[in-house]
Scaffold this active site. Structure first.
Site, mmCIF file in Angstrom:
data_model
loop_
_atom_site.group_PDB
_atom_site.id
_atom_site.type_symbol
_atom_site.label_atom_id
_atom_site.label_comp_id
_atom_site.label_asym_id
_atom_site.label_seq_id
_atom_site.Cartn_x
_atom_site.Cartn_y
_atom_site.Cartn_z
ATOM 1 C CE LYS C 15 -4.458 0.531 0.686
ATOM 2 N NZ LYS C 15 -5.181 0.112 -0.224
ATOM 3 C CB THR C 60 -2.883 -3.009 -0.228
ATOM 4 O OG1 THR C 60 -4.222 -2.665 -1.060
ATOM 5 C CG2 THR C 60 -1.951 -3.961 -1.201
ATOM 6 C CG ASP C 61 -8.429 -2.104 3.516
ATOM 7 O OD1 ASP C 61 -8.615 -0.897 3.158
ATOM 8 O OD2 ASP C 61 -9.044 -2.413 4.383
ATOM 9 C CG PHE C 164 31.665 24.130 -15.747
ATOM 10 C CD1 PHE C 164 32.308 22.781 -15.176
ATOM 11 C CD2 PHE C 164 31.157 23.839 -16.920
ATOM 12 C CE1 PHE C 164 32.204 21.658 -15.754
ATOM 13 C CE2 PHE C 164 30.986 22.526 -17.576
ATOM 14 C CZ PHE C 164 31.637 21.575 -17.033
ATOM 15 N NE ARG C 181 29.084 26.434 -12.552
ATOM 16 C CZ ARG C 181 28.735 25.228 -13.069
ATOM 17 N NH1 ARG C 181 28.220 24.903 -14.100
ATOM 18 N NH2 ARG C 181 29.275 24.180 -12.366
ATOM 19 C CD GLN C 224 30.433 16.353 -12.333
ATOM 20 O OE1 GLN C 224 30.627 17.600 -12.355
ATOM 21 N NE2 GLN C 224 30.180 15.695 -13.445
ATOM 22 C CG ASN C 250 24.337 22.613 -13.135
ATOM 23 O OD1 ASN C 250 23.687 23.688 -12.340
ATOM 24 N ND2 ASN C 250 25.432 22.411 -13.295
ATOM 25 C CG HIS C 252 21.610 24.764 -16.395
ATOM 26 N ND1 HIS C 252 22.849 24.576 -15.926
ATOM 27 C CD2 HIS C 252 20.920 23.665 -17.147
ATOM 28 C CE1 HIS C 252 23.166 23.330 -16.544
ATOM 29 N NE2 HIS C 252 22.009 22.843 -17.040
#
Lengths: 303, 303, 303, 303
Positions: C15, C60-61, C164, C181, C224, C250, C252
């Protein structure tokens, strides 16, 4: 600025997003209606706000129960179901002056098995949603009744037949003119009927077809032009539609510049952008039909 | 616990969700392919992690550019496009050991105008998305190549032909048994081909049809049974499919109790519930095909 | 290709998304725990798949009911609650071999009133979600028990201190190098404890602080590098953490070119882009701790 | 129904969701403003709709450029930035009669490192969003200028101090009365200032505090009562606020019945439900301030 100058203004309340599904098993070929129903009541609820006195507050749980109970007799169409509910709520107590029922309807198609549509197995139709809004002000035969139908999430695209040029240029304008671009949008449309007694499914299908065919068939110099053509087509097709409001995001597809890689790009490779997007909103209407602002109260959108 | 015991483990990186649309205008009857492409590179990127040395890091911007440049020659199918890209990236530098390309493909249908499909106007097909995952480890003819195809967001429902009973009961069991319930799910399926050279569109269509027909045609005593029947049907139809993984949420539709309002409810009115939901996940596979865990690396889902 | 070669492979069911909220009113200063709990059972469920025989299928109940019943005694922490549930399910029947409990935990802070935190009024903490995954294979003292903690949706940004450059350039490279950046990401982290008996809240808070401080304090030459620094910091801080997996999109932020308007833009105005985005995924681990793939089964993410 | 009776009605267009981030690096302690800006122009755009003549259509791309260019001089606050933009667009051409700028503002907090807020590293504040809407009709000193401020996504909850009883009962009422329930909502509020020259950040913070403190401090007999108290508090605190519109979904937390398991549940274990939900909408206003419908044009919500 004494506190006594503060007061309650306009207000409404209700139960939103009741997900009711009704199955018709009266023949072996089942059908189903799948709705998301929201109710709002209007009237005198001042004491609840200012004193916590709930004597006028029909519980939203009761509103939910009413939706399920009314579905027992069949839903027919979103518009018809909305009318039944809105009239019930608007007339339920003397302190209630009106009700608004907003409905989203999700379509299901029969699964083809060996080429034949199955009797009781269905797949849900994509992202498009049919909508209806019914507003009833007052009770009984003198009530003001308004019905809006519509759709949202209908994403359409033309790979050609769209231009954009001739726009004014100022200090901040850098966009190049184009004689051929991709035009794509996600249609949200709502239209108002002047009748409360129509073949709702047929009227909806007709308006939808008109919108799609006008989008496809219009050689577009501006998304505004497509919008107007779509609205005009819906009104021309059905005299019971008084006005239509369209909200068309311009889902930009930018031609990708491949020249840095030594490649040309003759209208082949595009980048589908998310944000920002243009947003064109407009109404197309008959000039001989009085406006009905009450029909649109609480429905999002300009116009 | 000196710091020297800490090291970089498995890793990958890439550009996610490049939204590339390619139009084929080679005839008046245009076609388009609408993809969401994600690339991931695997290999020796340790220096970037430990020293910020990017000499091995093919910029994700470069990966994006490559996707657009490769689309210039046509996309053909998601699987074929993924193969071209994965082979390119996996062989691009000696420090790159492999690449994974994940693709979502959005379908578009021609808008009918006056009953005839339009040449260059389309509407997007609902919520269902076709998927492909291509993994290439190594370079050249000796590379290990894996292709997964699949779909997600295919919502299906049966109004009858579903039971659920005979489950064990313990202190926490309150669910009543049922011999007739609505069964609804949103299919996510991924299957692995044993070939990297197929008619991808035909194979996809065949598997999709098998899934739908098995869902519709199975009298279901458990959603697990439907899952197995769907997977089995896909494998029986196509010998190039080695295994299929299915994730099926049980989208509960509860029969609404209307007795408090003096109404019966003979399987007519249901409440579509959001959460919680059952979630059934399973693999159906051939016993004579070796497993290929590399094909599934980084793809969500149990199994 | 006879049908007999087809068989059931790995599978689980349960569930998903039980939304349980537990309030502690034992003093006037209330506390609450707000969870989204998903259970999955593993074992022999073949008959359900192949024959619709549910004798092994704990409904599942029932799983949902168990979650609510166990909450009656207090939840303590997501990890502790997951351990109780996983051990219960894994030992419930001899055909069940293991259980996985996945939990999302939503934080709430006391509303300050007149500068003092309120006793029983709260506001929900933003988009960040604390997560836990407990896997138990087997029953009793010999069971294999794994606990993952983590978080998702922690959006962080640095306005400087990120570069970078030095990446390889090929035919498809157009990106300019940058010495300054914006760096932004939405952290998803999951870490594995080597103990099943910890002060879970303290351990979580320590790891979270390590991640945040390492992100802020690392002058980043590559996302990284930030990833590795963050993972390393978490492991250095807590010897009970064996490994951590990080997924860092990332997000941007592109410097906007304003030169067409006669304006410079010395790192002031940026456009936050949606798609595509870089996606950096990696593991940081101790080299003296054996891997535990069972701990990660069914948890999304590479590594 | 001749076609000539069809005409263009109300309309507007613009660029939606320009994601502009502005960094102030004028000291080592950086600050940033993170906005989502949507512009809409109103005026005479009939020719674009009916003839595809774009001579009056300031391109939405130009509007986007303008947002970025204006950010070069600093954004200050959402309201101030919206005023600059709206005045610019409303006065840009004689065929433009007005402009509406809608802004969402995302908050960022400094990451604490070693207990001290970092100079240039931030984490994004949760799900709450600050909003502003500026509408300018006309040009120059005679223009009508309206400023709305607001917030959305502020989720609040009380574990006690909420009752609901005394509501009317009809055939469809099954809800039990309660003297103690969890009350939870996600606040959407918009308020209108009567001045266009305020300390916007201070005014926003004051209104937000008033809303939170009133929610916390009100012993609630109805969510309507909490709504009114919240609105009243905002107006009492700031004489420059003429009216406030609140939309409060009742995020139901239902006490879970554990009796089937032999357990009591003295207000401890709840199920947080998704749908349906109550929805309470209302305005609190000063009776001596004239209404300003133009301020609210195109802003979703009843009232």
């Amino acid at each position: 600025m004494p506190g006594m100058t503060i007061r309650l203004g306009r207000n409404q309340y209700g139960k939103a997003e009741v997900r009711v599904v009704a199955v018709d098993r009266s023949s072996a070929r089942h059908t189903l209606v799948d709705l998301n129903v929201s109710s709002s009541l209007r009237g005198d609820f001042t004491a609840a706000h200012t004193a916590g006195d709930n004597a006028h507050v029909v519980a939203t749980d009761t509103q939910k129960n009413t939706v399920f109970a009314f579905a027992r007799d069949g839903i027919a169409s979103p518009e018809a179901f909305g009318l039944r509910l809105a009239r019930h709520f608007a007339g339920a107590h003397d302190w209630i002056t009106g009700a608004r029922i907003g409905i989203e309807s999700y379509g299901w198609s029969r699964i083809p098995v060996g080429g034949r549509p199955h009797d009781h197995a269905f797949s849900r139709d994509g992202g498009e949603v049919r909508t209806a809004v019914v507003t009833v002000d007052g009770d009984g035969p003198d009530a003001d009744v308004h019905v809006l139908a519509g759709l949202t999430g209908l994403v359409v695209l033309k790979t050609t037949g769209s231009e954009f040029w001739g726009f004014p240029r100022d200090r901040y304008t850098t966009l190049a003119e184009t004689r051929d671009r991709i035009l794509a949008t996600a249609v949200t449309a709502r239209w108002r009927y002047t009748s409360a007694d129509l073949d709702w499914d047929t009227a909806f299908a007709g308006a939808r077809t008109a919108l799609l065919e006008a989008f496809a068939g219009t050689h577009s110099l501006a998304l505004q032009q497509s919008l107007y053509a779509m609205g005009e087509a819906a009104l021309e097709r059905n005299p019971d539609i008084a006005e239509i409001r369209l909200s068309l995001p311009n889902k930009h597809h930018f031609l990708q510049d491949l020249s840095a890689f030594g490649l040309d790009n003759p209208d082949i490779v595009y980048h589908a952008d998310d944000r920002p997007y243009g947003l064109i909103e407009g109404t197309v209407e008959r000039d001989d039909v009085p406006p009905a602002p009450a029909a649109w109260e609480g429905t999002p959108g300009f116009c």
